[in-house]
Design a protein around this motif. Structure first.
Motif, mmCIF file in Angstrom:
data_model
loop_
_atom_site.group_PDB
_atom_site.id
_atom_site.type_symbol
_atom_site.label_atom_id
_atom_site.label_comp_id
_atom_site.label_asym_id
_atom_site.label_seq_id
_atom_site.Cartn_x
_atom_site.Cartn_y
_atom_site.Cartn_z
ATOM 1 N N GLU A 1 0.833 -1.217 0.000
ATOM 2 C CA GLU A 1 0.000 0.000 0.000
ATOM 3 C C GLU A 1 0.862 1.259 0.000
ATOM 4 O OE1 GLU A 1 -3.023 0.174 3.074
ATOM 5 O OE2 GLU A 1 -3.807 -1.746 2.372
ATOM 6 N N HIS B 1 -7.293 -14.759 -4.774
ATOM 7 C CA HIS B 1 -6.462 -15.180 -3.645
ATOM 8 C C HIS B 1 -6.977 -16.525 -3.121
ATOM 9 C CE1 HIS B 1 -5.887 -10.802 -3.802
ATOM 10 N NE2 HIS B 1 -4.720 -11.000 -3.208
ATOM 11 N N ASP B 2 -6.064 -17.466 -2.931
ATOM 12 C CA ASP B 2 -6.565 -18.774 -2.474
ATOM 13 C C ASP B 2 -5.722 -19.436 -1.393
ATOM 14 O OD1 ASP B 2 -4.368 -19.544 -3.954
ATOM 15 O OD2 ASP B 2 -5.447 -20.946 -5.243
ATOM 16 N N SER C 1 -14.500 -17.701 0.651
ATOM 17 C CA SER C 1 -13.259 -17.022 0.994
ATOM 18 C C SER C 1 -13.073 -15.787 0.111
ATOM 19 C CB SER C 1 -12.083 -17.988 0.777
ATOM 20 O OG SER C 1 -10.869 -17.382 1.112
ATOM 21 N N THR D 1 -11.566 -6.235 -0.787
ATOM 22 C CA THR D 1 -12.767 -5.583 -0.254
ATOM 23 C C THR D 1 -13.971 -5.908 -1.134
ATOM 24 O OG1 THR D 1 -11.308 -3.811 0.460
ATOM 25 C CG2 THR D 1 -13.654 -3.369 0.564
HETATM 26 C C1 B12 Z 1 -0.216 -12.929 -1.485
HETATM 27 C C2 B12 Z 1 -1.101 -11.812 -1.975
HETATM 28 C C3 B12 Z 1 -1.423 -11.836 -3.343
HETATM 29 C C4 B12 Z 1 -1.070 -12.998 -4.274
HETATM 30 C C5 B12 Z 1 -2.102 -14.125 -3.992
HETATM 31 C C6 B12 Z 1 -1.549 -15.535 -4.255
HETATM 32 C C7 B12 Z 1 -2.595 -16.579 -3.949
HETATM 33 N N1 B12 Z 1 -2.450 -17.704 -4.615
HETATM 34 O O1 B12 Z 1 -3.490 -16.408 -3.148
HETATM 35 C C8 B12 Z 1 -1.255 -12.339 -5.672
HETATM 36 C C9 B12 Z 1 0.099 -11.819 -6.132
HETATM 37 C C10 B12 Z 1 -1.858 -13.213 -6.765
HETATM 38 C C11 B12 Z 1 -2.132 -11.141 -5.330
HETATM 39 C C12 B12 Z 1 -2.851 -10.436 -6.297
HETATM 40 C C13 B12 Z 1 -3.521 -9.255 -6.032
HETATM 41 N N2 B12 Z 1 -3.599 -8.606 -4.848
HETATM 42 CO CO1 B12 Z 1 -3.085 -9.374 -3.240
HETATM 43 N N3 B12 Z 1 -2.309 -9.793 -1.495
HETATM 44 C C14 B12 Z 1 -1.586 -10.797 -1.097
HETATM 45 C C15 B12 Z 1 -1.283 -10.622 0.418
HETATM 46 C C16 B12 Z 1 0.127 -10.062 0.582
HETATM 47 C C17 B12 Z 1 -1.431 -11.858 1.275
HETATM 48 C C18 B12 Z 1 -2.751 -12.629 1.145
HETATM 49 C C19 B12 Z 1 -2.606 -13.937 1.911
HETATM 50 O O2 B12 Z 1 -2.361 -14.981 1.327
HETATM 51 N N4 B12 Z 1 -2.667 -13.829 3.266
HETATM 52 C C20 B12 Z 1 -2.366 -14.954 4.153
HETATM 53 C C21 B12 Z 1 -3.606 -15.852 4.329
HETATM 54 C C22 B12 Z 1 -3.188 -17.093 5.126
HETATM 55 O O3 B12 Z 1 -4.532 -15.099 5.082
HETATM 56 P P1 B12 Z 1 -6.102 -15.103 4.765
HETATM 57 O O4 B12 Z 1 -6.362 -15.128 3.313
HETATM 58 O O5 B12 Z 1 -6.737 -14.047 5.569
HETATM 59 O O6 B12 Z 1 -6.579 -16.563 5.288
HETATM 60 C C23 B12 Z 1 -6.673 -16.937 6.654
HETATM 61 C C24 B12 Z 1 -8.049 -16.655 7.279
HETATM 62 O O7 B12 Z 1 -8.628 -15.471 6.835
HETATM 63 C C25 B12 Z 1 -8.823 -17.898 7.020
HETATM 64 N N5 B12 Z 1 -9.636 -18.032 5.803
HETATM 65 C C26 B12 Z 1 -9.394 -17.633 4.541
HETATM 66 N N6 B12 Z 1 -10.388 -18.003 3.731
HETATM 67 C C27 B12 Z 1 -11.289 -18.677 4.469
HETATM 68 C C28 B12 Z 1 -12.513 -19.261 4.129
HETATM 69 C C29 B12 Z 1 -13.267 -19.868 5.122
HETATM 70 C C30 B12 Z 1 -14.583 -20.489 4.751
HETATM 71 C C31 B12 Z 1 -12.786 -19.895 6.470
HETATM 72 C C32 B12 Z 1 -13.602 -20.540 7.529
HETATM 73 C C33 B12 Z 1 -11.568 -19.322 6.798
HETATM 74 C C34 B12 Z 1 -10.822 -18.723 5.800
HETATM 75 O O8 B12 Z 1 -7.866 -18.933 7.014
HETATM 76 C C35 B12 Z 1 -6.556 -18.453 6.709
HETATM 77 C C36 B12 Z 1 -5.617 -18.992 7.774
HETATM 78 O O9 B12 Z 1 -5.985 -18.609 9.058
HETATM 79 C C37 B12 Z 1 -2.391 -9.580 0.834
HETATM 80 C C38 B12 Z 1 -2.101 -8.753 2.086
HETATM 81 C C39 B12 Z 1 -3.002 -9.130 3.263
HETATM 82 N N7 B12 Z 1 -2.986 -8.342 4.275
HETATM 83 O O10 B12 Z 1 -3.731 -10.094 3.238
HETATM 84 C C40 B12 Z 1 -2.549 -8.783 -0.474
HETATM 85 C C41 B12 Z 1 -3.881 -8.065 -0.760
HETATM 86 C C42 B12 Z 1 -5.058 -8.932 -0.372
HETATM 87 N N8 B12 Z 1 -3.832 -7.949 -2.222
HETATM 88 C C43 B12 Z 1 -4.289 -6.807 -2.646
HETATM 89 C C44 B12 Z 1 -4.350 -6.403 -4.005
HETATM 90 C C45 B12 Z 1 -4.718 -4.967 -4.278
HETATM 91 C C46 B12 Z 1 -4.074 -7.318 -5.042
HETATM 92 C C47 B12 Z 1 -4.173 -7.058 -6.555
HETATM 93 C C48 B12 Z 1 -5.369 -6.214 -7.004
HETATM 94 C C49 B12 Z 1 -2.832 -6.422 -6.986
HETATM 95 C C50 B12 Z 1 -2.754 -5.984 -8.433
HETATM 96 N N9 B12 Z 1 -2.632 -4.688 -8.594
HETATM 97 O O11 B12 Z 1 -2.811 -6.792 -9.333
HETATM 98 C C51 B12 Z 1 -4.263 -8.502 -7.098
HETATM 99 C C52 B12 Z 1 -5.736 -8.983 -7.067
HETATM 100 C C53 B12 Z 1 -6.140 -9.915 -8.123
HETATM 101 C C54 B12 Z 1 -7.532 -10.464 -7.846
HETATM 102 N N10 B12 Z 1 -8.486 -10.148 -8.699
HETATM 103 O O12 B12 Z 1 -7.777 -11.128 -6.842
HETATM 104 C C55 B12 Z 1 -4.776 -5.932 -1.502
HETATM 105 C C56 B12 Z 1 -6.308 -5.892 -1.409
HETATM 106 C C57 B12 Z 1 -6.820 -4.499 -1.158
HETATM 107 C C58 B12 Z 1 -8.289 -4.467 -0.960
HETATM 108 N N11 B12 Z 1 -8.663 -3.806 0.109
HETATM 109 O O13 B12 Z 1 -9.080 -5.004 -1.690
HETATM 110 C C59 B12 Z 1 -4.041 -6.563 -0.274
HETATM 111 C C60 B12 Z 1 -4.801 -6.449 1.066
HETATM 112 C C61 B12 Z 1 -2.664 -5.859 -0.160
HETATM 113 C C62 B12 Z 1 -2.805 -4.406 0.252
HETATM 114 N N12 B12 Z 1 -2.740 -4.093 1.532
HETATM 115 O O14 B12 Z 1 -2.962 -3.546 -0.590
HETATM 116 N N13 B12 Z 1 -2.119 -10.857 -4.005
#
Ligand code: B12
Length: 212
Positions: free
Chosen positions: A55, A103-104, A148, A152
């Protein structure tokens, strides 16, 4: 036990060598599932730092991609300690990342953990429209639907998916849980889900409570 703060820091700094070193020592000690989950949470904290630096334009899309690869590598090392399979299935879950979001990693963590807890998981994959959820619910009649999303905009897609499930007359037959970074109590109420979480382990506990 590994230094969790060091893990979060190595992930946030995209320090692959340090992260691998910490995780190799950790898995050599044959951790419990709970300990492995704590390390995943630490990685999640590090990913939040990556997001913040993105960001601030200190990191770029290439860094996001690399952070995803790093996290996947870490999950693969930890998977043997959080996975497993119980012979008896306790219920089924239709799971997917909602429309517009690719994101997966978090979804896959929840999938691994719920399979380890005995759920049969039908994973739709990423960027799934409401119709894909509806069709799969009709086909496999799950007890639970998991959605999942970390963008936003995923919150709006989740709401549309719940509405489509309702319109198809399927809402009363399923419990719906939403997960991902942006989900909150307020979002859960707006979307019309039954539960929300930012933590896969907590999500599994909620689902277990539903199928008791
Ligand atoms: C890695 C990452 C990517 C990777 C994703 C790889 C992949 N295979 O997933 C890539 C490079 C592809 C990517 C792409 C993009 N990203 Co991205 N990404 C991230 C990052 C750094 C980490 C996400 C992650 O994996 N977190 C770790 C996991 C473990 O956490 P989690 O998803 O929350 O999951 C946990 C729980 O929530 C829960 N959970 C998750 N799902 C589910 C479902 C159920 C049913 C349950 C019970 C629990 C559960 O279990 C997990 C373990 O506890 C985030 C930053 C952040 N703060 O999250 C940005 C972030 C999400 N990305 C962002 C952006 C902007 C993008 C892009 C638009 C960038 C671009 N300009 O191209 C694209 C989006 C494309 C699209 N259409 O989706 C922004 C989103 C902003 C917003 N408010 O919408 C973020 C927040 C970064 C930021 N601060 O700006 N990204």
């Amino acid at each position: 036990m590994v230094d969790l703060q060091a893990v979060a820091q190595a992930m946030g700094e995209l320090d692959e060598e340090r992260l691998k070193e910490l995780l190799a020592a950790f898995v050599a000690g044959k951790p419990t599932a709970e300990e492995a989950m704590q390390v995943i949470s630490a990685c999640q904290e590090g990913m939040a730092v990556v997001g913040e630096l993105f960001e601030k334009e200190e990191y770029f899309v290439g860094d996001l991609i690399f952070s995803g690869e790093l996290l996947m590598g870490a999950i693969n090392m930890l998977k043997p300690f959080i996975s497993g399979s119980t012979a008896e299935k306790i219920g089924s879950i239709v799971l997917g990342t909602v429309h517009g979001d690719i994101h997966d990693i978090g979804k896959n963590i929840f999938k691994n953990m719920s399979e380890a807890a005995g759920f049969e998981v039908h994973d739709l994959g990423i960027d799934q429209p409401p119709s894909a959820f509806v069709e799969k619910i009709k086909e496999v009649k799950p007890a639970i639907v998991g959605m999942s999303g970390v963008l936003t905009l995923a919150l709006e897609s989740m709401k549309e998916t719940v509405e489509a499930i309702e319109a198809a007359g399927l809402r009363n037959g399923v419990k719906i849980i939403i997960g991902g970074n942006p989900v909150t109590k307020e979002a859960c109420a707006y979307i019309g889900a039954d539960a929300f979480t930012n933590n896969a382990a907590e999500g599994v506990k909620i689902c277990q409570g539903w199928v008791k």
